[in-house]
Design a protein around this motif. Sequence first.
Motif, PDB file in Angstrom:
ATOM      1  N   GLY A   1       0.790  -1.226   0.000  1.00 35.74           N
ATOM      2  CA  GLY A   1       0.000   0.000   0.000  1.00 35.74           C
ATOM      3  C   GLY A   1       0.823   1.278   0.000  1.00 35.74           C
ATOM      4  O   GLY A   1       0.290   2.364   0.262  1.00 35.74           O
ATOM      5  N   LEU A   2       2.129   1.201  -0.309  1.00 35.22           N
ATOM      6  CA  LEU A   2       2.961   2.407  -0.351  1.00 35.22           C
ATOM      7  C   LEU A   2       2.520   3.266  -1.531  1.00 35.22           C
ATOM      8  O   LEU A   2       2.543   2.830  -2.676  1.00 35.22           O
ATOM      9  N   SER A   3       2.124   4.520  -1.255  1.00 35.39           N
ATOM     10  CA  SER A   3       1.403   5.305  -2.258  1.00 35.39           C
ATOM     11  C   SER A   3       1.864   6.759  -2.262  1.00 35.39           C
ATOM     12  O   SER A   3       2.355   7.276  -1.262  1.00 35.39           O
ATOM     13  N   ALA A   4       1.678   7.415  -3.399  1.00 36.03           N
ATOM     14  CA  ALA A   4       1.825   8.866  -3.491  1.00 36.03           C
ATOM     15  C   ALA A   4       0.444   9.502  -3.384  1.00 36.03           C
ATOM     16  O   ALA A   4      -0.555   8.923  -3.817  1.00 36.03           O
ATOM     17  N   LYS A   5       0.388  10.687  -2.803  1.00 40.21           N
ATOM     18  CA  LYS A   5      -0.857  11.424  -2.647  1.00 40.21           C
ATOM     19  C   LYS A   5      -0.790  12.701  -3.477  1.00 40.21           C
ATOM     20  O   LYS A   5       0.260  13.334  -3.566  1.00 40.21           O
ATOM     21  N   MET A   6      -1.937  13.076  -4.073  1.00 41.81           N
ATOM     22  CA  MET A   6      -1.983  14.274  -4.902  1.00 41.81           C
ATOM     23  C   MET A   6      -3.163  15.145  -4.494  1.00 41.81           C
ATOM     24  O   MET A   6      -4.293  14.665  -4.373  1.00 41.81           O
ATOM     25  N   GLY A   7      -2.881  16.431  -4.258  1.00 38.04           N
ATOM     26  CA  GLY A   7      -3.932  17.386  -3.945  1.00 38.04           C
ATOM     27  C   GLY A   7      -3.992  18.483  -4.985  1.00 38.04           C
ATOM     28  O   GLY A   7      -2.951  18.939  -5.485  1.00 38.04           O
ATOM     29  N   LEU A   8      -5.196  18.914  -5.329  1.00 40.69           N
ATOM     30  CA  LEU A   8      -5.391  19.975  -6.319  1.00 40.69           C
ATOM     31  C   LEU A   8      -6.226  21.090  -5.696  1.00 40.69           C
ATOM     32  O   LEU A   8      -7.353  20.856  -5.246  1.00 40.69           O
ATOM     33  N   ASP A   9      -5.650  22.281  -5.666  1.00 39.13           N
ATOM     34  CA  ASP A   9      -6.380  23.466  -5.232  1.00 39.13           C
ATOM     35  C   ASP A   9      -7.072  24.062  -6.453  1.00 39.13           C
ATOM     36  O   ASP A   9      -6.455  24.757  -7.253  1.00 39.13           O
ATOM     37  N   ALA A  10      -8.356  23.755  -6.600  1.00 41.92           N
ATOM     38  CA  ALA A  10      -9.127  24.247  -7.754  1.00 41.92           C
ATOM     39  C   ALA A  10     -10.077  25.358  -7.311  1.00 41.92           C
ATOM     40  O   ALA A  10     -11.237  25.409  -7.704  1.00 41.92           O
ATOM     41  N   THR A  11      -9.557  26.246  -6.453  1.00 41.06           N
ATOM     42  CA  THR A  11     -10.351  27.388  -6.000  1.00 41.06           C
ATOM     43  C   THR A  11      -9.889  28.662  -6.686  1.00 41.06           C
ATOM     44  O   THR A  11      -8.730  28.785  -7.087  1.00 41.06           O
ATOM     45  N   ARG A  12     -10.788  29.627  -6.801  1.00 43.73           N
ATOM     46  CA  ARG A  12     -10.434  30.933  -7.359  1.00 43.73           C
ATOM     47  C   ARG A  12      -9.769  31.787  -6.264  1.00 43.73           C
ATOM     48  O   ARG A  12      -9.893  31.477  -5.070  1.00 43.73           O
ATOM     49  N   PRO A  13      -9.091  32.869  -6.642  1.00 42.51           N
ATOM     50  CA  PRO A  13      -8.496  33.757  -5.635  1.00 42.51           C
ATOM     51  C   PRO A  13      -9.589  34.374  -4.759  1.00 42.51           C
ATOM     52  O   PRO A  13     -10.728  34.555  -5.190  1.00 42.51           O
ATOM     53  N   VAL A  14      -9.230  34.690  -3.526  1.00 44.17           N
ATOM     54  CA  VAL A  14     -10.188  35.354  -2.640  1.00 44.17           C
ATOM     55  C   VAL A  14     -10.596  36.700  -3.224  1.00 44.17           C
ATOM     56  O   VAL A  14     -11.783  37.076  -3.197  1.00 44.17           O
ATOM     57  N   ALA A  15      -9.630  37.433  -3.750  1.00 39.20           N
ATOM     58  CA  ALA A  15      -9.910  38.721  -4.405  1.00 39.20           C
ATOM     59  C   ALA A  15      -9.476  38.637  -5.865  1.00 39.20           C
ATOM     60  O   ALA A  15      -8.374  38.174  -6.161  1.00 39.20           O
ATOM     61  N   TYR A  16     -10.339  39.073  -6.766  1.00 44.11           N
ATOM     62  CA  TYR A  16     -10.009  39.042  -8.191  1.00 44.11           C
ATOM     63  C   TYR A  16     -10.661  40.232  -8.887  1.00 44.11           C
ATOM     64  O   TYR A  16     -11.595  40.862  -8.377  1.00 44.11           O
ATOM     65  N   HIS A  17     -10.154  40.558 -10.084  1.00 37.79           N
ATOM     66  CA  HIS A  17     -10.565  41.757 -10.819  1.00 37.79           C
ATOM     67  C   HIS A  17     -11.937  41.569 -11.458  1.00 37.79           C
ATOM     68  O   HIS A  17     -12.163  40.601 -12.198  1.00 37.79           O
ATOM     69  N   GLU A  18     -12.836  42.454 -11.151  1.00 35.79           N
ATOM     70  CA  GLU A  18     -14.163  42.505 -11.742  1.00 35.79           C
ATOM     71  C   GLU A  18     -14.830  41.126 -11.756  1.00 35.79           C
ATOM     72  O   GLU A  18     -14.997  40.502 -10.730  1.00 35.79           O
ATOM     73  N   HIS A  19     -15.197  40.630 -12.969  1.00 34.56           N
ATOM     74  CA  HIS A  19     -15.952  39.377 -13.063  1.00 34.56           C
ATOM     75  C   HIS A  19     -15.129  38.224 -13.628  1.00 34.56           C
ATOM     76  O   HIS A  19     -15.678  37.246 -14.138  1.00 34.56           O
ATOM     77  N   VAL A  20     -13.793  38.308 -13.496  1.00 34.69           N
ATOM     78  CA  VAL A  20     -12.930  37.304 -14.116  1.00 34.69           C
ATOM     79  C   VAL A  20     -13.269  35.887 -13.654  1.00 34.69           C
ATOM     80  O   VAL A  20     -13.318  34.951 -14.461  1.00 34.69           O
ATOM     81  N   PHE A  21     -13.516  35.722 -12.356  1.00 37.93           N
ATOM     82  CA  PHE A  21     -13.819  34.392 -11.825  1.00 37.93           C
ATOM     83  C   PHE A  21     -15.272  34.252 -11.375  1.00 37.93           C
ATOM     84  O   PHE A  21     -15.592  33.385 -10.574  1.00 37.93           O
ATOM     85  N   THR A  22     -16.135  35.095 -11.899  1.00 33.21           N
ATOM     86  CA  THR A  22     -17.558  34.977 -11.574  1.00 33.21           C
ATOM     87  C   THR A  22     -18.203  33.953 -12.501  1.00 33.21           C
ATOM     88  O   THR A  22     -18.089  34.059 -13.723  1.00 33.21           O
ATOM     89  N   LYS A  23     -18.876  32.990 -11.922  1.00 40.06           N
ATOM     90  CA  LYS A  23     -19.523  31.936 -12.707  1.00 40.06           C
ATOM     91  C   LYS A  23     -20.687  32.509 -13.500  1.00 40.06           C
ATOM     92  O   LYS A  23     -21.527  33.237 -12.962  1.00 40.06           O
ATOM     93  N   VAL A  24     -20.731  32.190 -14.798  1.00 41.01           N
ATOM     94  CA  VAL A  24     -21.795  32.690 -15.668  1.00 41.01           C
ATOM     95  C   VAL A  24     -23.141  32.126 -15.216  1.00 41.01           C
ATOM     96  O   VAL A  24     -23.281  30.920 -14.969  1.00 41.01           O
ATOM     97  N   ARG A  25     -24.110  33.031 -15.104  1.00 39.73           N
ATOM     98  CA  ARG A  25     -25.449  32.618 -14.674  1.00 39.73           C
ATOM     99  C   ARG A  25     -26.482  33.459 -15.400  1.00 39.73           C
ATOM    100  O   ARG A  25     -26.297  34.658 -15.607  1.00 39.73           O
ATOM    101  N   VAL A  26     -27.554  32.855 -15.832  1.00 39.75           N
ATOM    102  CA  VAL A  26     -28.680  33.564 -16.433  1.00 39.75           C
ATOM    103  C   VAL A  26     -29.707  33.829 -15.335  1.00 39.75           C
ATOM    104  O   VAL A  26     -30.165  32.882 -14.677  1.00 39.75           O
ATOM    105  N   PRO A  27     -30.086  35.078 -15.096  1.00 36.52           N
ATOM    106  CA  PRO A  27     -31.066  35.367 -14.040  1.00 36.52           C
ATOM    107  C   PRO A  27     -32.362  34.575 -14.236  1.00 36.52           C
ATOM    108  O   PRO A  27     -32.911  34.529 -15.345  1.00 36.52           O
TER     109      PRO A  27
END
Length: 487
Positions: A436-462
């Motif tokens: 069971g000797l294994s490698a572990k992998m982690g992925l940070d798939a989060t956006r920055p806490v602060a970002y410019h305008e709507h760069v990381f805003t998820k597209v949504r239709v009202p």
Amino acid sequence: MTTSTTSTSPGAPFTDLRRWLAHLSNSGRVAVMREDTPLQHTLAAIAKRLDGRQAAYFPKPGGHAVPVVSGFMSRRAWIAEAMGVPESELLQRFRDAAERPLRWQEVAKGEAACQQVVHRDRDVREVLPVPTHSEHDNGPYITAGLVIARNPATGVQNVSINRIQVHAPDRMAILMLPRHLWAFYKTAEARNEALEVAVVIGIDPLTLLASQAIAPIDCDELEIAGALHGAPLRVTKCLTNEVRMPADSEIVIEGRILPGVKEPEGPFGEFPKYYSAREHREVIQVDAITHRREPIYHTIVPAEMEHLLLGSIPREATLLAHLQRSFPNVLDVHLAIGGVGRYHLYVKIKKTHEGQPKNVICAAFGAHYDIKQVIVVDDDVQVHEPQQVEWAVATRFQADRDLVVIQGAQGSVLDPSTTIGQEFGDGVAPPPHLQGLSAKMGLDATRPVAYHEHVFTKVRVPGEDEIDLAAVIDTAARVDFAVGAMR
């Protein structure tokens, strides 16, 4: 016959296997086969084809008098329904039960349905319809047996599900991973004593689920089952040993795991969807078989949804509780079915600081050694939908800054990739301390806490989530597209 998978609204929990099967049947979720389905491969093949759509019920399989059922816990929504809660409250309900267990209630042997019929000195394979599942399995296996044992040092019980190969009339080889049952066995073996066990087959859905709780060694999972039931679980003492087991179960095999005895076991198709190797394993000596009148035998088809969900949901509840103790902003977790419900963890957080996802990743790896990959996403991503998680990785992750790799960690001994590069001779397995000797992998798939305008805003239709399609679609209207007119 209907193939409906419709579930009813939440209500009282289902604390009886037969009542649960009747409920599924009444809502079109049980398929009844013709009699005499072969126990070797065919039964498992049919149950696999119905996986996640209907439970499969086999009367007189292979000409055997005892029927077999499989797949009655093969959808996440069904498990929530059996618990009597909406699917969104599934993990919290299990977590509450694990944190507030109820002591079981012992009843006299004469009141125990599971001891209505008693067999001694009988061949297990003649009394019970044990199927052979996968192509290269080394014979028939018990796959849905709750193994109950008492800690030789404290008397506190443990419940687990272990694969059990039935290879002789009164002997069965068992795989024990390095967890609580294994610790109990090693304590007994050090005293040159056998470890008394009960193998319980055919139990209500909530006790089945509770058996998979990730609990401390001094916690009896039957008490978690009682908490899920909302009342103490009825138990009774075995006829040949001191183990207490559910009094209303269908079938019980009483026996002892012998000290210092090993016999060949495997290969067997396991939950990673690969075969584990043939090795010498510990042995259960069967002392008695008891059951209800006209019992029902339960089998789990390995690596299919019933197998994966029964393992993943209790782990999710435990992991969520573990992470939230250090990170209250962790909102949800999911063990992906693509990661066989064990290896790939998705974590949703309300991110407040840069670097925080990496801390969450490290904490998740420390929570359970099976976890091989962790992906942390923001609160606008649904972790139970793998396509959304993949989208977050595609648009919020960069490998040079957001990847965490840990080499040489303990992982799952059933992951075949952990043995690559270890050579001990043809057909020789690595020693236990190197498995069971294994490698572990982690992925940070989060956006920055602060970002410019709507760069990381998820597209949504009202209005996309609130609109009532039934109110706006004219189901009677037809359009003649040749002329563009509506009639």
